[in-house]
Design an enzyme around this catalytic site. Structure first.
Site, PDB file in Angstrom:
ATOM      1  N   GLU A 140      45.282  41.528  62.682  1.00  0.00           N
ATOM      2  CA  GLU A 140      45.398  40.239  62.562  1.00  0.00           C
ATOM      3  C   GLU A 140      46.180  39.538  62.589  1.00  0.00           C
ATOM      4  O   GLU A 140      47.005  38.637  63.505  1.00  0.00           O
ATOM      5  CB  GLU A 140      44.057  40.001  62.033  1.00  0.00           C
ATOM      6  CG  GLU A 140      42.751  40.113  61.880  1.00  0.00           C
ATOM      7  CD  GLU A 140      42.709  41.048  61.150  1.00  0.00           C
ATOM      8  OE1 GLU A 140      43.330  42.117  60.605  1.00  0.00           O
ATOM      9  OE2 GLU A 140      40.978  41.352  60.581  1.00  0.00           O
TER      10      GLU A 140
ATOM     11  N   CYS B 187      44.021  36.685  55.787  1.00  0.00           N
ATOM     12  CA  CYS B 187      44.106  37.063  57.729  1.00  0.00           C
ATOM     13  C   CYS B 187      42.331  35.479  58.582  1.00  0.00           C
ATOM     14  O   CYS B 187      43.434  34.628  59.446  1.00  0.00           O
ATOM     15  CB  CYS B 187      43.595  38.296  58.546  1.00  0.00           C
ATOM     16  SG  CYS B 187      44.763  38.759  58.403  1.00  0.00           S
TER      17      CYS B 187
ATOM     18  N   GLU C  65      51.319  49.169  56.682  1.00  0.00           N
ATOM     19  CA  GLU C  65      51.399  49.148  55.308  1.00  0.00           C
ATOM     20  C   GLU C  65      52.989  49.433  54.748  1.00  0.00           C
ATOM     21  O   GLU C  65      53.884  50.124  55.487  1.00  0.00           O
ATOM     22  CB  GLU C  65      50.325  50.432  54.587  1.00  0.00           C
ATOM     23  CG  GLU C  65      49.092  50.074  55.476  1.00  0.00           C
ATOM     24  CD  GLU C  65      47.761  50.733  55.084  1.00  0.00           C
ATOM     25  OE1 GLU C  65      48.267  52.554  54.051  1.00  0.00           O
ATOM     26  OE2 GLU C  65      46.983  50.442  54.972  1.00  0.00           O
TER      27      GLU C  65
ATOM     28  N   CYS D 235      39.864  40.093  56.532  1.00  0.00           N
ATOM     29  CA  CYS D 235      40.389  39.673  55.244  1.00  0.00           C
ATOM     30  C   CYS D 235      40.396  38.081  54.927  1.00  0.00           C
ATOM     31  O   CYS D 235      40.925  37.661  56.340  1.00  0.00           O
ATOM     32  CB  CYS D 235      41.715  39.989  54.382  1.00  0.00           C
ATOM     33  SG  CYS D 235      43.259  39.706  54.983  1.00  0.00           S
TER      34      CYS D 235
ATOM     35  N   CYS E 151      48.197  42.712  58.006  1.00  0.00           N
ATOM     36  CA  CYS E 151      47.112  43.381  58.434  1.00  0.00           C
ATOM     37  C   CYS E 151      47.708  42.903  60.357  1.00  0.00           C
ATOM     38  O   CYS E 151      47.439  42.523  60.282  1.00  0.00           O
ATOM     39  CB  CYS E 151      45.815  42.381  58.362  1.00  0.00           C
ATOM     40  SG  CYS E 151      45.630  42.236  56.116  1.00  0.00           S
TER      41      CYS E 151
HETATM   42  N1  THU Z   1      42.815  45.100  57.402  1.00  0.00           N
HETATM   43  C1  THU Z   1      43.162  44.426  58.002  1.00  0.00           C
HETATM   44  O1  THU Z   1      44.155  45.538  58.927  1.00  0.00           O
HETATM   45  N2  THU Z   1      42.661  43.661  58.485  1.00  0.00           N
HETATM   46  C2  THU Z   1      41.763  43.537  57.551  1.00  0.00           C
HETATM   47  O2  THU Z   1      41.155  42.430  57.621  1.00  0.00           O
HETATM   48  C3  THU Z   1      41.121  43.907  56.458  1.00  0.00           C
HETATM   49  C4  THU Z   1      42.437  44.335  55.984  1.00  0.00           C
HETATM   50  C5  THU Z   1      44.532  46.097  56.524  1.00  0.00           C
HETATM   51  C6  THU Z   1      45.466  46.456  55.545  1.00  0.00           C
HETATM   52  C7  THU Z   1      45.437  47.344  55.190  1.00  0.00           C
HETATM   53  O3  THU Z   1      46.635  48.442  55.556  1.00  0.00           O
HETATM   54  C8  THU Z   1      44.104  48.577  55.063  1.00  0.00           C
HETATM   55  O4  THU Z   1      43.109  47.728  56.007  1.00  0.00           O
HETATM   56  C9  THU Z   1      43.020  48.872  54.367  1.00  0.00           C
HETATM   57  O5  THU Z   1      42.999  47.125  52.939  1.00  0.00           O
END
Ligand code: THU
Length: 136
Positions: free
Chosen positions: A57, A93, A46, A90, A55
């Site tokens: 992925e 991704c 983040e 998401c 993310c």
């Molecule tokens: N996040 C992921 O790493 N992968 C996903 O498919 C969904 C969201 C992360 C982004 C952020 O750091 C946290 O999860 C909350 O959204």
């Protein structure tokens, strides 16, 4: 869970524990299994400027490509998070996965209870935008 998926799970879980999530506190881990037997894992990273977050992925796939691997080297892809049901990638991704994973890859979505959902790239993002569309 078969042995190779268990190994992917353990690597993804290790990355999950290394996620940098001071804002959401929501950790995600992912892992790819390569044809040469290597497993590469990554987590979400983040940023105080929230939109710059990467993310798990995408971290995993970008690092895999950075090591010289390409889509046809990838056999399986696993994603885990602390969710009630298997984690759902998401939309951003899904678009990246549609380009960087092979069409027939096995995608394993899971959680800390090891509930498993197996899906394909097309299940996650049917009729996706691709490089071919740029030349039509
Ligand atoms: N996040 C992921 O790493 N992968 C996903 O498919 C969904 C969201 C992360 C982004 C952020 O750091 C946290 O999860 C909350 O959204």
């Amino acid at each position: 869970m078969d042995k190779i998926i268990e190994q992917m799970y353990q690597e993804a879980y290790r990355a999950y524990q290394n996620a940098y999530t001071p804002y959401s506190k929501f950790n995600v881990g992912a892992a790819v299994l390569l044809k040469d037997g290597n497993i590469i894992a990554g987590s979400n990273i983040e940023n105080a400027s929230y939109g710059l977050t990467n993310c798990a992925e995408r971290t995993t796939l970008f690092y895999t490509y950075s090591q010289g691997y390409r889509r046809d080297d990838i056999v399986k892809f696993l994603v885990l998070a602390n969710t009630k049901k298997p984690v759902s990638p998401c939309g951003a991704c899904r678009q990246v996965m549609a380009e960087l994973l092979p069409a027939d890859v096995e995608i394993i979505l899971t959680n800390l209870n090891k509930d498993i959902m197996k899906v394909s790239v097309a299940d996650l993002l049917p009729y996706h935008f691709s490089g071919d569309n740029l030349h039509e």
